[in-house]
Design a protein around this motif. Sequence first.
Motif, PDB file in Angstrom:
ATOM      1  N   GLU B 259      52.102  45.584  47.075  1.00  0.00           N
ATOM      2  CA  GLU B 259      51.123  45.547  48.113  1.00  0.00           C
ATOM      3  C   GLU B 259      51.512  46.036  49.453  1.00  0.00           C
ATOM      4  OE1 GLU B 259      49.406  41.703  48.196  1.00  0.00           O
ATOM      5  OE2 GLU B 259      48.747  41.464  46.148  1.00  0.00           O
ATOM      6  N   THR B 260      52.755  45.484  49.737  1.00  0.00           N
ATOM      7  CA  THR B 260      53.192  45.972  51.220  1.00  0.00           C
ATOM      8  C   THR B 260      53.329  47.712  51.037  1.00  0.00           C
ATOM      9  OG1 THR B 260      54.395  44.113  50.858  1.00  0.00           O
ATOM     10  CG2 THR B 260      55.141  45.592  52.652  1.00  0.00           C
ATOM     11  N   VAL B 261      53.920  48.270  50.168  1.00  0.00           N
ATOM     12  CA  VAL B 261      54.202  49.555  50.139  1.00  0.00           C
ATOM     13  C   VAL B 261      52.845  50.335  50.338  1.00  0.00           C
ATOM     14  CG1 VAL B 261      54.798  51.336  48.801  1.00  0.00           C
ATOM     15  CG2 VAL B 261      56.495  49.375  49.079  1.00  0.00           C
ATOM     16  N   PHE B 262      51.974  49.746  49.569  1.00  0.00           N
ATOM     17  CA  PHE B 262      50.512  50.464  49.695  1.00  0.00           C
ATOM     18  C   PHE B 262      49.374  49.998  50.839  1.00  0.00           C
ATOM     19  CE2 PHE B 262      50.979  53.597  46.586  1.00  0.00           C
ATOM     20  CZ  PHE B 262      51.848  53.155  45.360  1.00  0.00           C
ATOM     21  N   ASP B 263      50.079  48.952  51.424  1.00  0.00           N
ATOM     22  CA  ASP B 263      49.165  48.424  52.559  1.00  0.00           C
ATOM     23  C   ASP B 263      47.660  48.014  52.026  1.00  0.00           C
ATOM     24  OD1 ASP B 263      47.786  49.189  55.569  1.00  0.00           O
ATOM     25  OD2 ASP B 263      48.832  47.464  55.140  1.00  0.00           O
ATOM     26  N   LEU B 264      47.863  47.142  51.038  1.00  0.00           N
ATOM     27  CA  LEU B 264      46.592  46.407  50.088  1.00  0.00           C
ATOM     28  C   LEU B 264      46.179  45.630  51.044  1.00  0.00           C
ATOM     29  CD1 LEU B 264      47.513  47.299  46.709  1.00  0.00           C
ATOM     30  CD2 LEU B 264      45.943  48.667  47.887  1.00  0.00           C
ATOM     31  N   GLN B 265      46.875  44.780  51.812  1.00  0.00           N
ATOM     32  CA  GLN B 265      46.496  43.571  52.461  1.00  0.00           C
ATOM     33  C   GLN B 265      46.099  42.723  51.441  1.00  0.00           C
ATOM     34  OE1 GLN B 265      46.586  43.048  55.572  1.00  0.00           O
ATOM     35  NE2 GLN B 265      47.472  45.090  56.075  1.00  0.00           N
ATOM     36  N   GLY B 266      46.828  42.682  50.462  1.00  0.00           N
ATOM     37  CA  GLY B 266      46.626  41.483  49.413  1.00  0.00           C
ATOM     38  C   GLY B 266      47.150  40.069  49.735  1.00  0.00           C
ATOM     39  N   VAL B 267      47.256  39.199  48.839  1.00  0.00           N
ATOM     40  CA  VAL B 267      47.777  37.639  49.059  1.00  0.00           C
ATOM     41  C   VAL B 267      49.152  38.019  49.165  1.00  0.00           C
ATOM     42  CG1 VAL B 267      48.195  35.646  47.795  1.00  0.00           C
ATOM     43  CG2 VAL B 267      45.791  36.425  47.967  1.00  0.00           C
ATOM     44  N   GLY B 268      49.819  38.881  48.468  1.00  0.00           N
ATOM     45  CA  GLY B 268      51.474  38.949  48.231  1.00  0.00           C
ATOM     46  C   GLY B 268      51.692  39.425  49.544  1.00  0.00           C
ATOM     47  N   GLN B 269      51.062  40.488  50.249  1.00  0.00           N
ATOM     48  CA  GLN B 269      51.483  41.058  51.361  1.00  0.00           C
ATOM     49  C   GLN B 269      51.326  39.833  52.444  1.00  0.00           C
ATOM     50  OE1 GLN B 269      49.424  44.703  52.437  1.00  0.00           O
ATOM     51  NE2 GLN B 269      50.818  45.076  54.043  1.00  0.00           N
ATOM     52  N   TYR B 270      50.445  39.311  52.534  1.00  0.00           N
ATOM     53  CA  TYR B 270      50.076  38.022  53.546  1.00  0.00           C
ATOM     54  C   TYR B 270      51.330  37.352  53.493  1.00  0.00           C
ATOM     55  CZ  TYR B 270      47.477  34.594  55.829  1.00  0.00           C
ATOM     56  OH  TYR B 270      47.096  33.455  56.762  1.00  0.00           O
TER      57      TYR B 270
END
Lengths: 346, 315, 357
Positions: B259-270
């Motif tokens: 999620e972070t690498v693709f900047d998906l703004q998902g729960v994991g990235q949050y």
Amino acid sequence: MAIEPATELASAVPEAIVAEGGRTRVAGLAPWRIALRRLRRNRVALAFGALFLVIVGMCLAAPIYADQIAHTDPYTNHLTEQITVHGVKKYVVAPSGVPIGPTYSGRFFLGADGNGRDIAVRLLYGGRASLTIGIGAALFTTLLSIIAGMLAGYYRGWVDAVIGRLLDLVWAYPVVLLGIALGTALALGGLKIGPLQIDGESKLIPTLVIAVIYVPYMARPLRGQVLALREKEFVEAARAQGAGSLRIMFSEILPNLSSSIVVFLPLLIANAILLEAALSFLGAGVRPPNPSWGTMIGDGVERIISGPHLAIVPGIMLVLNVLALNVFGDGVRDAFDPRARVRASH
Amino acid sequence: MKRFVIRRLISMIAVLFAISIATFCIFNVIPNSDPAQRLAGRHPTKGQIEAIRRQWGFDKPVYTQYAKMMEKIFTGDLVSYVSQVDVDKEILQDAPRTFSLAIGAAIMWMVFAIALGLYTAVRAGGFADRFLTVLALIGISMPVFWIGALMNYYLGFKWNIFPNGGYVPLTEDPLQWAYHLIMPWTALSLLFIGIYSRILRSNVLDTINDDYARTARAKGLPERQVLLRHVLRNSLIPIVTLWGLDFGAVVGGGALLTETVFDLQGVGQYVAESIAQLDVPPVLAVVMFGAFFVVVTNTVVDIIYATLDPRIRLT
Amino acid sequence: MTRVEPILRVSDLKVSFATDQGLVRAVDGVTFELLPGEVLAVVGESGCGKSVTAMTLLGLTRSPNARFAGSAHYGDTELLGASDAELQQIRGAKIAMIFQDSASSLNPVQRIGKQIAEQIQAHEKVSDAQARERTIELLARVGIPNANKRVDAYPFEMSGGMRQRVMIALALSCDPSVLIADEPTTALDVTVQAQILERFRELVAQMGASVILVTHDLGVVTDIADRIAVMYAGRIVEQGSLDEIFYDPQHPYTWGLLGSIPRLDRPRPKRLPTIPGLPPSLANRPQGCHLRPRCPHEFDQCAKTPPLQSRVPAAPAHLDRCWLSCDQKRELREIEPGVIGLRRKHEVELTKGGAGA
């Protein structure tokens, strides 16, 4: 197993399929010799094992390289310097901000990064960090898992219940999440348990964090084996001879776990290295400016638009290293349990 | 069956409780620094620090803080230390993205893992087997954030085959939704395909020469039917449970690297960003959300396993 | 007497496997015929090649490291070289097999009715309902009570005896002309064994099928066999009718087998007679007669492989592989008056005077 891996099902799935560990041999040394012979015949596995050792050797030689060939260290910024490459004078980091590419000569062999540091030197030093943390964590995991698995499997009862719950707790977290949580929290103020004091910047922190995270993956299968082994006749015989519990655990049960451990170890190291890279990439592992393959990939990805090779190079080293361990680990597993292979014609 | 579900519910509560305490301890007990000072920013005055401490309740004992925070989670009142945003709302916004990533990747990796695993098992020992096994091993050896970043750079940025990160909601435009997710799906799947294809290969090799496969052949069934209806079906049963577990883990924040690498703004990235900022409330909430989801998935998976393999009795 | 056409003709069958330890000759030249309606028992100890022989007939031993020679004719078809399509037509429908371990030979996660119906539907165009009906009928015929309920059971829900009956029902489901039963009752206890053999014999007689019964248990053989072939180390060493083998055994190995059966109608011997020594390793067999190292009556001629032929004047169908003359054999085979067995080597040396050469 991997960075975003499965969690094992606590109930009925046969461990032989899930655990990837070897099977228990009850006889003494003979299985080792058979396995060693089989491994010696697996040239691909041996080649990759040698590759791993070569990489380790290169990284151990980092200071020599830095001193004799590159004439720099992993931290020094050569931002404003100019060097002569093939007779042409160039900026290490051009005014536009683009660092010099690979020179394939002594200094800046693979080029410089955004801060003007020698990539090749950082690569080798980074390898030292990644490998020490990875191998160290794996060894520590093994130690903790043997203790936990042995105690839980041998004594059973409430000891098993308590250890089991602790393992479950660690296991309930997704691996990377727990890693960065612990890594970040501990990096702040270091670890202070009674007389034990570890500085937040120390490499020991990510090592311990990674070690603890992987304990459930190894302790579970080991515990299962201990449970089975303690019922075997040779344990009964030892007890009849008057051997105490500790003695039984170490001289009877532990040797029989050794083949599982040996099979597990290369894969464990591989995963530990990958986890360290992930943590360092996110900033929760090795702290800058210390190099590790993870931090280098992180730096490279940040500036990937100016030049992908900053991210590619450490990544390739990482992949080669982990691949070598995986192939070798596969070979070790086949050597101990060739059932899974089907021989073609002879 | 009913007893099984109830027992699982009870254990879920126990797990959530344990996890919340553990997470709380990680952030409030372990670090040897003062949260109020961290929040106060640069050069705070003593008064400012005191005010913050009182406002957030840092002056109260640890267990009171914990109780307060738990209360806030369940009343939906939880607010982040850092951004003053309502945590629950943020999670609700991010969850569909994580789900999209998880479901797409899970289907992708399952399909390819089955194809690869079955093929290499049937052709075991041959060149194709060894070659594909090496590929699978490479897949396991690549860090997902590295391959993801490179994919993003080359396929997204440089050659413009796929969009450069970002997310389009399914409800808005299904085609774009899928288009944006193909790279993250692939990056995330590579790893699992490597693992699962090898497990399946091992299972199939175990069963392909099993007695009941031999009986099936002695019955005069064509080899394809033997493979698909007997060998594969039986080999897949243990894998279904693993698949469910991985899926649960991914939804619970385990795909944060992708999620972070693709900047998906998902729960994991949050949650990754929150951890980096030592922002405890979102971390606590996400971790509990994840654990809840994992327990539910585990339970569903166990039930499915029992239906597939009648020898298993749910306990 | 007009000669009846044999339904199965195996001629000099050889099956070997290439392994790490060299070439393993599991079956080393086996020849026999199976007549319609007869029960041929193939007897021998573990590793003698009887199971491999049986499975090779259905092509179940084919693998990358297997080598075949000789022939096995079923009707017009040469089984050894048959294509996959031909084999699929024959398996289950013309030649059916009953395996030894019913627990592992049935798919553990599939209902037994389904497993039988699958075979029926693979060979005949019947609907699911019809297949199911036939299955229930079959289950009843093999003696499974409550067949219409049991048809939906899983293998693990049944006892060993029940499962074996299911295996028999499965084998009979398409009315095959040849049944190969590989140790069908070995895994069962004695009382169940007797019941199942009884039922089996009835069904076989009803259907007029021929049977190849592979077993190491001579007791089972006496119940249902018409003819017996004794195998040792990959070869048939003696072959004849039930009476011929039991009352006039010609090969020392057969004597050993017969002698080792504990008998209730005889006084207990001082020592339970066994065949001394071990069968030869599969990869490394002795030259000539395979029994030579263990046989107390061996002599120089035994270095040449004895051909399988009739040496009994009055019984042209009674074949054996022993160079000794028929008279010598009849003298040597009694270790005590009326008791047939195989002596130990050193015992024969001591009582020199009776042995041949």
